[in-house]
Design a protein around this motif. Structure first.
Motif, PDB file in Angstrom:
ATOM      1  N   ALA A  47      36.577  33.201  41.590  1.00  0.00           N
ATOM      2  CA  ALA A  47      36.798  33.994  42.773  1.00  0.00           C
ATOM      3  C   ALA A  47      35.681  34.737  43.371  1.00  0.00           C
ATOM      4  O   ALA A  47      34.727  34.983  42.429  1.00  0.00           O
ATOM      5  CB  ALA A  47      37.935  34.896  42.375  1.00  0.00           C
ATOM      6  N   PRO A  48      35.852  35.192  44.556  1.00  0.00           N
ATOM      7  CA  PRO A  48      34.801  35.960  45.220  1.00  0.00           C
ATOM      8  C   PRO A  48      34.764  37.362  44.752  1.00  0.00           C
ATOM      9  O   PRO A  48      34.926  38.224  45.556  1.00  0.00           O
ATOM     10  CB  PRO A  48      34.852  35.712  46.705  1.00  0.00           C
ATOM     11  CG  PRO A  48      36.365  35.783  46.767  1.00  0.00           C
ATOM     12  CD  PRO A  48      36.880  34.690  45.576  1.00  0.00           C
ATOM     13  N   VAL A  49      34.468  37.709  43.359  1.00  0.00           N
ATOM     14  CA  VAL A  49      34.399  38.810  42.747  1.00  0.00           C
ATOM     15  C   VAL A  49      33.150  39.071  42.155  1.00  0.00           C
ATOM     16  O   VAL A  49      32.575  38.027  41.620  1.00  0.00           O
ATOM     17  CB  VAL A  49      35.597  39.187  41.902  1.00  0.00           C
ATOM     18  CG1 VAL A  49      37.120  39.147  42.595  1.00  0.00           C
ATOM     19  CG2 VAL A  49      35.741  38.007  40.956  1.00  0.00           C
ATOM     20  N   PRO A  50      32.881  40.369  41.945  1.00  0.00           N
ATOM     21  CA  PRO A  50      31.296  40.484  40.867  1.00  0.00           C
ATOM     22  C   PRO A  50      31.637  40.385  39.451  1.00  0.00           C
ATOM     23  O   PRO A  50      30.658  40.603  38.722  1.00  0.00           O
ATOM     24  CB  PRO A  50      31.278  42.113  41.097  1.00  0.00           C
ATOM     25  CG  PRO A  50      32.418  42.392  41.897  1.00  0.00           C
ATOM     26  CD  PRO A  50      33.259  41.364  42.266  1.00  0.00           C
ATOM     27  N   ASP A  91      33.782  49.422  41.499  1.00  0.00           N
ATOM     28  CA  ASP A  91      31.985  49.839  41.773  1.00  0.00           C
ATOM     29  C   ASP A  91      32.108  51.166  41.419  1.00  0.00           C
ATOM     30  O   ASP A  91      32.709  51.995  41.532  1.00  0.00           O
ATOM     31  CB  ASP A  91      31.875  49.495  43.343  1.00  0.00           C
ATOM     32  CG  ASP A  91      31.669  48.284  43.666  1.00  0.00           C
ATOM     33  OD1 ASP A  91      31.266  47.294  42.865  1.00  0.00           O
ATOM     34  OD2 ASP A  91      32.265  47.920  44.915  1.00  0.00           O
ATOM     35  N   VAL A  92      31.035  51.472  40.487  1.00  0.00           N
ATOM     36  CA  VAL A  92      30.576  52.889  39.930  1.00  0.00           C
ATOM     37  C   VAL A  92      29.456  53.279  40.856  1.00  0.00           C
ATOM     38  O   VAL A  92      28.312  52.624  41.206  1.00  0.00           O
ATOM     39  CB  VAL A  92      30.248  52.627  38.537  1.00  0.00           C
ATOM     40  CG1 VAL A  92      29.736  54.062  38.110  1.00  0.00           C
ATOM     41  CG2 VAL A  92      31.113  52.042  37.674  1.00  0.00           C
ATOM     42  N   LYS A 155      26.694  50.151  37.349  1.00  0.00           N
ATOM     43  CA  LYS A 155      27.682  49.867  38.542  1.00  0.00           C
ATOM     44  C   LYS A 155      28.901  49.130  38.621  1.00  0.00           C
ATOM     45  O   LYS A 155      29.612  49.122  39.612  1.00  0.00           O
ATOM     46  CB  LYS A 155      26.602  49.353  39.744  1.00  0.00           C
ATOM     47  CG  LYS A 155      26.027  48.031  39.507  1.00  0.00           C
ATOM     48  CD  LYS A 155      25.248  47.365  40.524  1.00  0.00           C
ATOM     49  CE  LYS A 155      24.765  45.887  40.306  1.00  0.00           C
ATOM     50  NZ  LYS A 155      24.173  45.328  41.474  1.00  0.00           N
ATOM     51  N   HIS A 156      29.379  48.724  37.392  1.00  0.00           N
ATOM     52  CA  HIS A 156      30.580  47.924  37.476  1.00  0.00           C
ATOM     53  C   HIS A 156      31.376  48.446  36.120  1.00  0.00           C
ATOM     54  O   HIS A 156      30.737  48.761  35.322  1.00  0.00           O
ATOM     55  CB  HIS A 156      30.243  46.531  37.014  1.00  0.00           C
ATOM     56  CG  HIS A 156      29.387  45.584  37.973  1.00  0.00           C
ATOM     57  ND1 HIS A 156      29.754  45.382  39.168  1.00  0.00           N
ATOM     58  CD2 HIS A 156      28.286  45.039  37.758  1.00  0.00           C
ATOM     59  CE1 HIS A 156      28.963  44.747  39.634  1.00  0.00           C
ATOM     60  NE2 HIS A 156      27.902  44.670  38.878  1.00  0.00           N
ATOM     61  N   TYR A 157      32.621  48.421  36.518  1.00  0.00           N
ATOM     62  CA  TYR A 157      33.460  48.889  35.374  1.00  0.00           C
ATOM     63  C   TYR A 157      34.847  48.100  35.783  1.00  0.00           C
ATOM     64  O   TYR A 157      35.498  47.942  36.757  1.00  0.00           O
ATOM     65  CB  TYR A 157      34.172  50.352  35.651  1.00  0.00           C
ATOM     66  CG  TYR A 157      35.002  50.945  34.889  1.00  0.00           C
ATOM     67  CD1 TYR A 157      34.801  51.568  33.735  1.00  0.00           C
ATOM     68  CD2 TYR A 157      36.477  50.928  35.158  1.00  0.00           C
ATOM     69  CE1 TYR A 157      35.566  51.897  32.746  1.00  0.00           C
ATOM     70  CE2 TYR A 157      37.283  51.417  34.503  1.00  0.00           C
ATOM     71  CZ  TYR A 157      36.898  52.076  33.320  1.00  0.00           C
ATOM     72  OH  TYR A 157      38.024  52.549  32.254  1.00  0.00           O
ATOM     73  N   PHE A 158      35.365  47.464  34.472  1.00  0.00           N
ATOM     74  CA  PHE A 158      36.628  46.580  34.657  1.00  0.00           C
ATOM     75  C   PHE A 158      37.385  46.847  33.357  1.00  0.00           C
ATOM     76  O   PHE A 158      36.842  47.222  32.292  1.00  0.00           O
ATOM     77  CB  PHE A 158      36.073  44.930  34.269  1.00  0.00           C
ATOM     78  CG  PHE A 158      36.922  44.120  34.128  1.00  0.00           C
ATOM     79  CD1 PHE A 158      37.144  43.324  35.513  1.00  0.00           C
ATOM     80  CD2 PHE A 158      37.487  43.802  33.108  1.00  0.00           C
ATOM     81  CE1 PHE A 158      38.111  42.386  35.467  1.00  0.00           C
ATOM     82  CE2 PHE A 158      38.310  42.489  32.940  1.00  0.00           C
ATOM     83  CZ  PHE A 158      38.836  42.048  34.333  1.00  0.00           C
ATOM     84  N   ARG A 159      38.688  46.930  33.611  1.00  0.00           N
ATOM     85  CA  ARG A 159      39.538  47.499  32.624  1.00  0.00           C
ATOM     86  C   ARG A 159      40.552  46.544  32.587  1.00  0.00           C
ATOM     87  O   ARG A 159      40.940  46.013  33.652  1.00  0.00           O
ATOM     88  CB  ARG A 159      40.081  48.874  33.207  1.00  0.00           C
ATOM     89  CG  ARG A 159      41.176  49.401  32.168  1.00  0.00           C
ATOM     90  CD  ARG A 159      41.505  50.852  32.392  1.00  0.00           C
ATOM     91  NE  ARG A 159      42.425  51.325  31.582  1.00  0.00           N
ATOM     92  CZ  ARG A 159      43.638  51.144  31.545  1.00  0.00           C
ATOM     93  NH1 ARG A 159      43.966  50.472  32.445  1.00  0.00           N
ATOM     94  NH2 ARG A 159      44.536  51.688  30.515  1.00  0.00           N
ATOM     95  N   GLY A 160      41.152  46.326  31.357  1.00  0.00           N
ATOM     96  CA  GLY A 160      42.430  45.628  30.965  1.00  0.00           C
ATOM     97  C   GLY A 160      43.486  46.199  30.291  1.00  0.00           C
ATOM     98  O   GLY A 160      43.133  46.751  29.584  1.00  0.00           O
TER      99      GLY A 160
END
Length: 195
Positions: A47-50, A91-92, A155-160
């Protein structure tokens, strides 16, 4: 007295005849439903995501459509198990914001302390891919059994967070949680930042 006995005799005879038929009724012990687990196979999330990762083919990934959802929020839906892995990305912009997000992840995991029988933390460390984080395994009758966050520390933060659309009964869903934990481990081990 004889008349009452004559009337009662046909009813007793009818009862004996119907009771003696061979119906194999036996009470079943209380148990949980048998759960059929699918074969483990994975595909890439494109997908168009980072970020990118692999997820199971028996799950569907959908854009989060809740009222507060943001652009890069998704739900990995395990329809067969009536559960989903809620995935959020931010985004951080600075060190303070990063520290707040890490602390929020800890607070959200430990919010389950009241009902949890245990909360185990495991560090996630993939320096070759700049993927770091913490994995929270929460045992007990809690709303969420697994939570984690991933970051590149810049600069990135991802949580599940794993949830089921059922009243939490850890004993009954433990096999499903253990099955899905392997999928979450695969997601984390294949997780990559795109930039």
């Amino acid at each position: 007295m004889k008349l009452k006995q004559l009337i009662f005799l046909p009813f007793a005879l009818l009862l004996c005849i119907t009771a003696c038929q061979n119906h194999d009724y036996s009470p079943k012990p209380k148990a949980y439903f048998r759960i059929e687990f699918p074969k483990k196979e994975y595909k890439s999330f494109i997908a168009p995501v980072p970020f990118g990762f692999e997820y199971p083919v028996y799950a569907s990934i959908e854009q989060d459509k809740s009222r507060d959802a943001q652009k890069d929020w998704y739900n990995l839906h395990f329809k067969q198990f009536n559960g989903y892995l809620h995935l959020t990305y931010y985004d951080v912009s600075g060190k303070n914001e990063y520290n707040e997000m890490v602390e929020d992840a800890r607070k959200l995991a430990f919010k389950h302390t009241i009902k949890a029988s245990a909360i185990d933390q495991k560090l996630i460390n993939y320096p070759d891919h700049k993927v770091y984080g913490i994995y929270y395994a929460i045992e007990g009758n809690t709303a969420s059994s697994v939570q984690f966050f991933l970051t590149d520390s810049v600069k990135h933060y991802f949580r599940g967070a794993l949830y089921f659309n059922e009243r939490p009964q850890y004993d009954s869903i433990a096999p499903v949680i253990n099955f899905i934990k392997k999928d979450i481990d695969k997601l984390i081990s294949t997780f990559r930042w795109k930039n």
